[in-house]
Design a protein around this motif. Structure first.
Motif, PDB file in Angstrom:
ATOM      1  N   GLU A 298      62.850  33.072  85.626  1.00 44.94           N
ATOM      2  CA  GLU A 298      63.062  32.269  86.835  1.00 44.94           C
ATOM      3  C   GLU A 298      64.432  32.476  87.463  1.00 44.94           C
ATOM      4  OE1 GLU A 298      62.259  28.270  85.616  1.00 44.94           O
ATOM      5  OE2 GLU A 298      60.094  28.595  85.621  1.00 44.94           O
TER       6      GLU A 298
ATOM      7  N   VAL B  85      65.799  38.278  89.360  1.00 43.56           N
ATOM      8  CA  VAL B  85      64.812  38.909  90.220  1.00 43.56           C
ATOM      9  C   VAL B  85      64.365  40.224  89.598  1.00 43.56           C
ATOM     10  CG1 VAL B  85      65.643  37.856  92.358  1.00 43.56           C
ATOM     11  CG2 VAL B  85      66.538  40.073  91.657  1.00 43.56           C
TER      12      VAL B  85
ATOM     13  N   GLN C 280      60.640  37.556  93.196  1.00 42.84           N
ATOM     14  CA  GLN C 280      60.912  36.324  92.457  1.00 42.84           C
ATOM     15  C   GLN C 280      59.780  36.049  91.464  1.00 42.84           C
ATOM     16  OE1 GLN C 280      63.662  34.297  92.769  1.00 42.84           O
ATOM     17  NE2 GLN C 280      64.458  35.855  94.145  1.00 42.84           N
TER      18      GLN C 280
ATOM     19  N   ASP D 138      56.956  34.026  89.644  1.00 44.55           N
ATOM     20  CA  ASP D 138      56.027  32.952  90.015  1.00 44.55           C
ATOM     21  C   ASP D 138      55.495  32.203  88.799  1.00 44.55           C
ATOM     22  OD1 ASP D 138      56.006  33.042  92.754  1.00 44.55           O
ATOM     23  OD2 ASP D 138      54.195  34.224  92.916  1.00 44.55           O
TER      24      ASP D 138
ATOM     25  N   PHE E 141      55.162  38.174  89.799  1.00 38.30           N
ATOM     26  CA  PHE E 141      56.318  38.079  90.680  1.00 38.30           C
ATOM     27  C   PHE E 141      55.831  38.186  92.121  1.00 38.30           C
ATOM     28  CE2 PHE E 141      57.750  39.733  86.668  1.00 38.30           C
ATOM     29  CZ  PHE E 141      58.951  39.084  86.428  1.00 38.30           C
TER      30      PHE E 141
ATOM     31  N   ARG F 249      56.878  38.308  96.576  1.00 36.64           N
ATOM     32  CA  ARG F 249      57.810  38.572  97.674  1.00 36.64           C
ATOM     33  C   ARG F 249      57.006  38.464  98.972  1.00 36.64           C
ATOM     34  NH1 ARG F 249      62.390  41.521  99.030  1.00 36.64           N
ATOM     35  NH2 ARG F 249      62.196  42.618 101.014  1.00 36.64           N
TER      36      ARG F 249
END
Length: 147
Positions: free
Chosen positions: A17, A20, A29, A31, A44, A46
């Motif tokens: 978390e 990146v 980021q 998830d 992840f 974007r």
């Protein structure tokens, strides 16, 4: 006793978390963690615009579904990367960013073959080629929480 390199522990959700993932020269980021056919995946995301040159560019929702055990921390560059062995940080290659629409559907990133697919909700999803059949299937995408 030093018999060889020790495999580092798999990063937990808190580690994911606050960092990146660098993938395809983009920052993603974290998830969620999810499971598909007995394998834990880190998902992840974007969001970016399709093309700045278009009159009305669309928003693109990008997702990377990587086996959780393959996600490693690259300390010198302060980013997460994908390593098939879960330990060896791949070399950072500075390559030009290509618009998603111009990318090939199959490519190699960090010495891992990847496949790009599209979810029923229109998200662009990247999955390792070896598990893309399961991950990019409707049940796989549902399990990963990708609409």
């Amino acid at each position: 006793m030093y018999g060889g390199p020790l495999r580092p522990a798999v990063l937990d959700a808190a580690d994911l978390e606050v960092n990146v993932l660098e993938f395809r020269q983009r920052a993603f980021q974290f998830d969620r963690l999810a499971e598909v056919h007995g394998t834990a995946y880190a998902v992840f995301s974007r969001t970016e615009t399709e093309s700045e040159s278009q009159f009305r560019p669309k928003l693109l929702h990008l997702r990377v579904a990587a086996p959780h055990a393959w996600v490693v921390y690259d300390g010198p560059n302060d980013v997460l990367r994908i390593a098939r062995d879960g330990a060896t940080v791949p070399l950072h290659r500075a390559e030009p960013v290509v618009e998603v629409g111009a990318e090939p559907a199959e490519f190699e990133e960090g010495s891992v073959p990847w496949r790009r697919g599209v979810s029923p909700g229109g998200a662009i999803v990247y999955a390792p080629a070896e598990s893309a059949g399961d991950v990019l299937s409707p049940p796989g995408l549902t399990a990963l929480g990708i609409p």
